[in-house]
Design a protein around this motif. Structure first.
Motif, PDB file in Angstrom:
ATOM      1  N   GLU A  93       0.816  -1.218   0.000  1.00 16.59           N
ATOM      2  CA  GLU A  93       0.000   0.000   0.000  1.00 16.59           C
ATOM      3  C   GLU A  93       0.843   1.258   0.000  1.00 16.59           C
ATOM      4  N   THR A  94       1.975   1.224   0.682  1.00 15.87           N
ATOM      5  CA  THR A  94       2.758   2.448   0.896  1.00 15.87           C
ATOM      6  C   THR A  94       3.939   2.592  -0.053  1.00 15.87           C
ATOM      7  N   SER A  95       4.163   1.632  -0.900  1.00 12.75           N
ATOM      8  CA  SER A  95       5.376   1.646  -1.732  1.00 12.75           C
ATOM      9  C   SER A  95       5.433   2.849  -2.674  1.00 12.75           C
ATOM     10  N   SER A  96       4.270   3.333  -3.103  1.00 14.99           N
ATOM     11  CA  SER A  96       4.260   4.455  -4.049  1.00 14.99           C
ATOM     12  C   SER A  96       3.945   5.794  -3.379  1.00 14.99           C
ATOM     13  N   LEU A  97       3.816   5.809  -2.056  1.00  9.17           N
ATOM     14  CA  LEU A  97       3.488   7.037  -1.335  1.00  9.17           C
ATOM     15  C   LEU A  97       4.757   7.762  -0.907  1.00  9.17           C
ATOM     16  N   THR A  98       4.631   9.044  -0.642  1.00 11.71           N
ATOM     17  CA  THR A  98       5.742   9.770  -0.035  1.00 11.71           C
ATOM     18  C   THR A  98       5.969   9.205   1.367  1.00 11.71           C
ATOM     19  N   ALA A  99       7.128   9.484   1.922  1.00 11.35           N
ATOM     20  CA  ALA A  99       7.444   8.941   3.240  1.00 11.35           C
ATOM     21  C   ALA A  99       6.447   9.410   4.293  1.00 11.35           C
ATOM     22  N   THR A 100       6.079  10.685   4.256  1.00 11.03           N
ATOM     23  CA  THR A 100       5.141  11.196   5.256  1.00 11.03           C
ATOM     24  C   THR A 100       3.764  10.570   5.089  1.00 11.03           C
ATOM     25  N   ASP A 101       3.306  10.445   3.857  1.00 13.94           N
ATOM     26  CA  ASP A 101       2.008   9.811   3.623  1.00 13.94           C
ATOM     27  C   ASP A 101       2.046   8.329   3.983  1.00 13.94           C
ATOM     28  N   ALA A 102       3.195   7.704   3.754  1.00 18.21           N
ATOM     29  CA  ALA A 102       3.325   6.284   4.089  1.00 18.21           C
ATOM     30  C   ALA A 102       3.236   6.077   5.599  1.00 18.21           C
ATOM     31  N   LEU A 103       3.893   6.920   6.370  1.00 24.42           N
ATOM     32  CA  LEU A 103       3.808   6.804   7.826  1.00 24.42           C
ATOM     33  C   LEU A 103       2.389   7.068   8.315  1.00 24.42           C
ATOM     34  N   ARG A 104       1.736   8.046   7.703  1.00 27.44           N
ATOM     35  CA  ARG A 104       0.338   8.320   8.075  1.00 27.44           C
ATOM     36  C   ARG A 104      -0.533   7.101   7.812  1.00 27.44           C
ATOM     37  N   ARG A 105      -0.307   6.444   6.679  1.00 28.10           N
ATOM     38  CA  ARG A 105      -1.091   5.259   6.337  1.00 28.10           C
ATOM     39  C   ARG A 105      -0.853   4.134   7.345  1.00 28.10           C
ATOM     40  N   ALA A 142       9.969  -9.705  19.962  1.00 32.37           N
ATOM     41  CA  ALA A 142      10.682  -8.756  19.109  1.00 32.37           C
ATOM     42  C   ALA A 142      10.785  -9.301  17.685  1.00 32.37           C
ATOM     43  N   ARG A 143      11.016 -10.600  17.579  1.00 31.07           N
ATOM     44  CA  ARG A 143      11.107 -11.209  16.243  1.00 31.07           C
ATOM     45  C   ARG A 143       9.774 -11.072  15.504  1.00 31.07           C
ATOM     46  N   VAL A 144       8.670 -11.210  16.226  1.00 32.19           N
ATOM     47  CA  VAL A 144       7.349 -11.082  15.617  1.00 32.19           C
ATOM     48  C   VAL A 144       7.144  -9.666  15.070  1.00 32.19           C
ATOM     49  N   LEU A 145       7.695  -8.673  15.776  1.00 35.97           N
ATOM     50  CA  LEU A 145       7.507  -7.280  15.372  1.00 35.97           C
ATOM     51  C   LEU A 145       8.512  -6.821  14.312  1.00 35.97           C
ATOM     52  N   GLU A 146       9.487  -7.643  13.997  1.00 39.60           N
ATOM     53  CA  GLU A 146      10.526  -7.248  13.048  1.00 39.60           C
ATOM     54  C   GLU A 146       9.990  -6.778  11.694  1.00 39.60           C
ATOM     55  N   PRO A 147       9.004  -7.475  11.085  1.00 47.72           N
ATOM     56  CA  PRO A 147       8.531  -7.001   9.772  1.00 47.72           C
ATOM     57  C   PRO A 147       8.010  -5.563   9.810  1.00 47.72           C
ATOM     58  N   LEU A 148       7.249  -5.219  10.858  1.00 46.18           N
ATOM     59  CA  LEU A 148       6.718  -3.861  10.965  1.00 46.18           C
ATOM     60  C   LEU A 148       7.849  -2.869  11.221  1.00 46.18           C
ATOM     61  N   HIS A 149       8.783  -3.223  12.075  1.00 48.20           N
ATOM     62  CA  HIS A 149       9.930  -2.352  12.343  1.00 48.20           C
ATOM     63  C   HIS A 149      10.729  -2.121  11.067  1.00 48.20           C
ATOM     64  N   ASP A 150      10.929  -3.172  10.284  1.00 52.04           N
ATOM     65  CA  ASP A 150      11.670  -3.044   9.030  1.00 52.04           C
ATOM     66  C   ASP A 150      10.960  -2.121   8.053  1.00 52.04           C
ATOM     67  N   LEU A 151       9.630  -2.237   7.978  1.00 50.96           N
ATOM     68  CA  LEU A 151       8.858  -1.381   7.073  1.00 50.96           C
ATOM     69  C   LEU A 151       8.991   0.084   7.474  1.00 50.96           C
ATOM     70  N   ILE A 152       8.821   0.383   8.747  1.00 52.71           N
ATOM     71  CA  ILE A 152       8.920   1.768   9.213  1.00 52.71           C
ATOM     72  C   ILE A 152      10.339   2.291   8.999  1.00 52.71           C
ATOM     73  N   ARG A 153      11.324   1.453   9.234  1.00 51.35           N
ATOM     74  CA  ARG A 153      12.715   1.860   9.019  1.00 51.35           C
ATOM     75  C   ARG A 153      12.966   2.205   7.546  1.00 51.35           C
ATOM     76  N   ASP A 154      12.411   1.396   6.641  1.00 52.58           N
ATOM     77  CA  ASP A 154      12.577   1.672   5.212  1.00 52.58           C
ATOM     78  C   ASP A 154      11.901   2.992   4.822  1.00 52.58           C
ATOM     79  N   ILE A 155      10.738   3.254   5.404  1.00 54.81           N
ATOM     80  CA  ILE A 155      10.034   4.505   5.109  1.00 54.81           C
ATOM     81  C   ILE A 155      10.836   5.699   5.636  1.00 54.81           C
ATOM     82  N   LEU A 156      11.402   5.566   6.830  1.00 56.30           N
ATOM     83  CA  LEU A 156      12.216   6.655   7.380  1.00 56.30           C
ATOM     84  C   LEU A 156      13.409   6.951   6.483  1.00 56.30           C
TER      85      LEU A 156
END
Length: 215
Positions: A93-105, A142-156
């Motif tokens: 969903e967020t791959s084509s959004l700006t970073a700020t819009d992606a974080l909002r999403r 922490a391992r369970v949360l890794e995918p979400l952490h990785d996504l937010i890190r990529d957006i940042l």
């Protein structure tokens, strides 16, 4: 089925084909998770027993313990499945959004109200069970949360690259803080009405979370 270069049979999507025994085992493991999910949806509680899961699955205790050593392991597997599947959708969903819009999403998705009473029960049960898992199984959780952490890190990183966020952000730390703040704020939906007279929505959560990132 297509064949891999080494001769290993593969499913049409390219994943290795499961042998009959492994396929049955995976199916049974999914059955236990579905049963736990159904109980959560009905009760909103995680104090059910392994025996209840087994009876709902129409299997045996022996079969359960062939897959999961404890109920905690079952619920970790369930949260892992939900988190990984959800994060995969959010990444698309967020791959084509700006970073700020992606974080909002992302914040919108995390704080979205339940679409049914069943979903509300699941959300309530798992949200509060997260505290237990953080205390008793921090490494596994922490391992369970890794995918979400990785996504937010990529957006940042995207936001730093395009100038939306400060260049001196410590990305791993900021992603962890952003993620945990957004997850924790979900609990404010009801409490905020008592504290402030209004419900704290996703926009307020986003504004707070992104404030320290802006360039």
């Amino acid at each position: 089925m297509a064949k891999a270069s080494g001769g290993e049979p593969r499913q049409p999507d390219g994943a290795p084909a499961l042998g009959p025994g492994r396929a049955r085992a995976e199916s049974r493991g999914n059955s236990f998770m579905k049963s736990a999910l159904a109980i959560l949806g009905e009760t909103g509680r995680t104090d059910f027993t392994v025996l209840e899961v087994v009876e709902r699955s129409k299997t045996s205790l022996r079969a359960f313990y062939q897959h999961f050593a404890t109920k905690d392991e079952l619920l970790l597997a369930l949260i892992d499945k939900i988190m990984s599947e959800s994060t995969e959708r959010w990444r698309a969903e967020t791959s084509s959004l700006t970073a700020t819009d992606a974080l909002r999403r992302i914040v919108q998705r995390l704080s979205a109200p339940a679409s049914s009473s069943t979903q509300e029960g699941i959300n309530r049960g798992l949200t509060f069970y997260n505290d237990h898992l953080q205390e008793t199984k921090p490494r596994e959780f922490a391992r369970v949360l890794e995918p979400l952490h990785d996504l937010i890190r990529d957006i940042l990183r995207r936001g730093i690259a395009d100038g939306s966020f400060r260049s001196n952000i410590e990305v791993d730390t900021a992603a962890a803080i952003f993620m945990q703040t957004a997850l924790g704020a979900m609990r404010l939906r009801n409490l905020s009405r008592e504290l402030t007279g209004v419900e704290i929505d996703s926009d307020a959560i986003y504004d707070f979370c992104v404030h320290g990132l802006a360039s």
